[in-house]
Design an enzyme around this catalytic site. Structure first.
Site, short mmCIF file in Angstrom:
data_model
loop_
_atom_site.label_atom_id
_atom_site.label_comp_id
_atom_site.label_asym_id
_atom_site.label_seq_id
_atom_site.Cartn_x
_atom_site.Cartn_y
_atom_site.Cartn_z
CE1 TYR A 103 -3.96 1.57 0.40
CE2 TYR A 103 -2.47 2.94 1.70
CZ TYR A 103 -3.80 3.09 0.94
OH TYR A 103 -4.44 4.42 0.94
CG PHE A 140 -6.68 17.72 -24.17
CD1 PHE A 140 -6.82 17.42 -26.09
CD2 PHE A 140 -7.48 17.37 -23.03
CE1 PHE A 140 -7.04 15.71 -25.47
CE2 PHE A 140 -7.27 15.55 -23.38
CZ PHE A 140 -7.51 15.15 -24.99
CB THR A 141 -11.74 17.57 -24.13
OG1 THR A 141 -10.63 16.36 -24.04
CG2 THR A 141 -11.70 17.81 -25.60
CG ASP A 171 -1.19 18.15 -21.80
OD1 ASP A 171 -0.24 16.82 -21.65
OD2 ASP A 171 -2.61 18.04 -22.38
CE LYS A 196 -3.85 10.32 -24.29
NZ LYS A 196 -3.73 11.40 -23.74
NE ARG A 247 -9.63 14.92 -30.39
CZ ARG A 247 -10.82 14.50 -28.68
NH1 ARG A 247 -12.33 15.01 -29.00
NH2 ARG A 247 -10.30 13.87 -27.21
CG PHE A 253 -15.54 13.99 -27.03
CD1 PHE A 253 -15.25 14.90 -26.09
CD2 PHE A 253 -15.04 13.32 -27.02
CE1 PHE A 253 -14.48 15.72 -25.24
CE2 PHE A 253 -13.87 13.09 -26.02
CZ PHE A 253 -13.44 14.46 -25.39
#
Ligand SMILES: *Cc1c(COP(=O)(O)O)cnc(C)c1O
Length: 463
Positions: A78, A130-131, A221, A264, A388, A454
């Site tokens: 943990y 970005f969303t 980001d 990514k 998009r 979306f």
């Protein structure tokens, strides 16, 4: 002796295949039924009904044998898992951030960062939205302001660094609101919504100088930082002989912290983190991560996930990996260009973006041309892409639709998953849809979720 003259040497994947996953081939009738059942939203298709899945490059990476071996080394304690320390070591070594907060994925880090750094009424400039990033900024009371260069909104502008920040726009915001209202600027590498377009070191350096003067932080980001580094290596003066790892390190060194979706570039299926240099922010983030994600040494991840991420970070910076990864994207993009398909140029790092306004000039934006095109491509061949455009852009706080200039269908290429033959099949399908484009009418929305619509919106074809 005869001289062989090879003008341009081919690249090939720097790996070989050890295990395969079988794909299901469907008929056009089956696909028509599937897309209708999914409300003409490719997000609502069942994965098993998809032939080649270009929905996203997020979490769809193929892991290496080393990463799979890493899964077996999971220390599922943990607190204080060995894998956490391995991940911390990788983040420090390759990205240079002092403090690490693991999170279950990128948006977990965005949530914590936004809550730590944004006060109601603050302005958060960014090189295009970005969303999830913008939504977390807004939920924390912030107001997003787009400061990307104008060229980014033009799908054909050949600017080599369409992800660059327009410094004049930043200065205007500082003048208008005062630097105190701007806790940080959010800088994305290979800007997703602009078509995977990079930012240059030159631009980031100038932004660093400007923000330093005003005491404004830069938060990266860094979801696709390695892909951005490849474009710097290929296009920016003075970087041709630098390694991807060195360029990535330099990018990070020009910022104060970063949110990362490791799903990514970092070649895993789940994971993310917040990296930060400021101790005070780190301590507050460490308090918050316990509330939203899990203890600060696992952040919602299993130990084994952190191990795979630590290994993936290192592999993602190999020069041959990134050259083949982007080489495959460019291969597909050039095939589409040869077929006359209107795509965003220059070709981006993680996928191809079809310009749906140009592809379907007869469909008005209120009838969701990109959404309709993504559905038509699926019916043609079982290739899954995503919208998009106006659906992804969502609504403003006052309820009005955002009307983005770019109305795109994204073909995102998962890393290390598909072959060149898959790319050929995709290009042929899209060329076929293009020949028959007049048959595509628009859609109307029949169900609209409140947030990030979306993902779950449903549509029906105009009759
Ligand atoms: C995917 C992504 C995120 C969010 O990360 P998740 O892991 O999906 O939560 C943030 N920014 C960019 C640019 C992304 O592509």
């Amino acid at each position: 002796m005869a001289k062989t003259t090879l003008k341009k040497r081919s690249w090939a994947e720097p790996f070989k295949i050890k295990m395969v996953e079988l794909l299901k081939i469907t008929t056009p009738e089956q696909r028509l039924a599937s897309i209708a059942q999914a409300g003409f939203n490719t997000f609502l298709l069942k994965s098993e009904d998809v032939y080649i899945d270009l929905l996203t490059d997020s979490g769809t990476n193929a892991m290496s044998d080393r990463q799979w071996a890493g899964l077996m080394l999971g220390d599922e304690a943990y607190a204080g898992s060995r894998n956490y320390y391995n991940l911390e070591k990788a983040v420090k070594k390759f990205y240079g951030y002092k403090y690490l907060i693991p999170t279950h994925q990128g948006r977990g880090a965005e949530n914590i960062l936004s809550k730590c750094m944004i006060k109601p009424g603050d302005i958060i400039p960014g090189n295009m939205y970005f969303t999830t990033t913008r939504l977390h900024q807004e939920l924390a009371g912030g107001i997003f302001e787009d400061v990307i260069i104008d060229e980014a909104h033009d799908s054909l502008n050949p600017h080599p660094f369409k992800g660059n920040v327009d410094l004049a726009k930043v200065e205007a915001l500082i003048k208008k609101h005062g630097a105190k209202k701007i806790p940080y600027i959010c800088v994305a590498t290979t800007v997703n919504m602009a078509g995977g377009q990079p930012i240059s070191i030159e631009n980031l350096t100038a932004l660093r100088t400007l923000t330093k003067k005003h005491g404004i932080k830069i938060i990266l980001d860094m979801t696709r930082v390695a892909e951005n580094a490849y474009f710097i290596q290929q296009r920016e003066k003075g970087y041709a002989n630098q390694s991807i790892a060195a360029i990535v390190h330099q990018i990070c060194s020009l910022t104060d912290g970063a949110t990362m979706s490791a799903k990514k570039d970092a070649l895993v299926n789940i994971g993310g983190f917040l990296g930060i240099n400021d101790k005070t922010i780190f301590e507050e983030a460490r308090n918050l991560v316990v509330v939203y994600e899990g203890l600060h040494t696992y952040g919602g991840l299993a130990g084994r996930d952190m191990e795979a991420m630590a290994i993936g970070i290192e592999e993602s910076l190999h020069d041959d990996h990134i050259a083949a990864r982007i080489g495959q994207v460019i291969y597909l993009g050039e095939k589409l260009q040869e077929a006359g398909i209107p795509i965003v140029e220059p070709i981006g790092g993680h996928g191809i973006f079809i310009d749906a306004k140009k592809f379907l000039p007869h469909v008005p934006q209120d009838n969701f041309p990109a959404q309709a095109l993504a559905a038509a491509i699926y019916v043609d061949s079982g290739v899954r892409t995503m919208e998009r455009g106006i659906v992804s852009a969502g609504r403003k706080a006052n309820g009005e639709n955002y009307y983005p200039k770019l109305e795109l269908v994204r073909l995102t290429i998962p890393r290390r998953v598909y072959t060149q033959a898959h790319m050929d099949v995709i290009a042929e399908s899209i060329a076929h849809v293009y020949e028959n484009r007049k048959k595509i009418k628009g859609l109307t929305m029949i169900y609209e979720p409140k947030y990030l619509r979306f993902f779950q919106a449903r549509f029906k074809p105009l009759s």
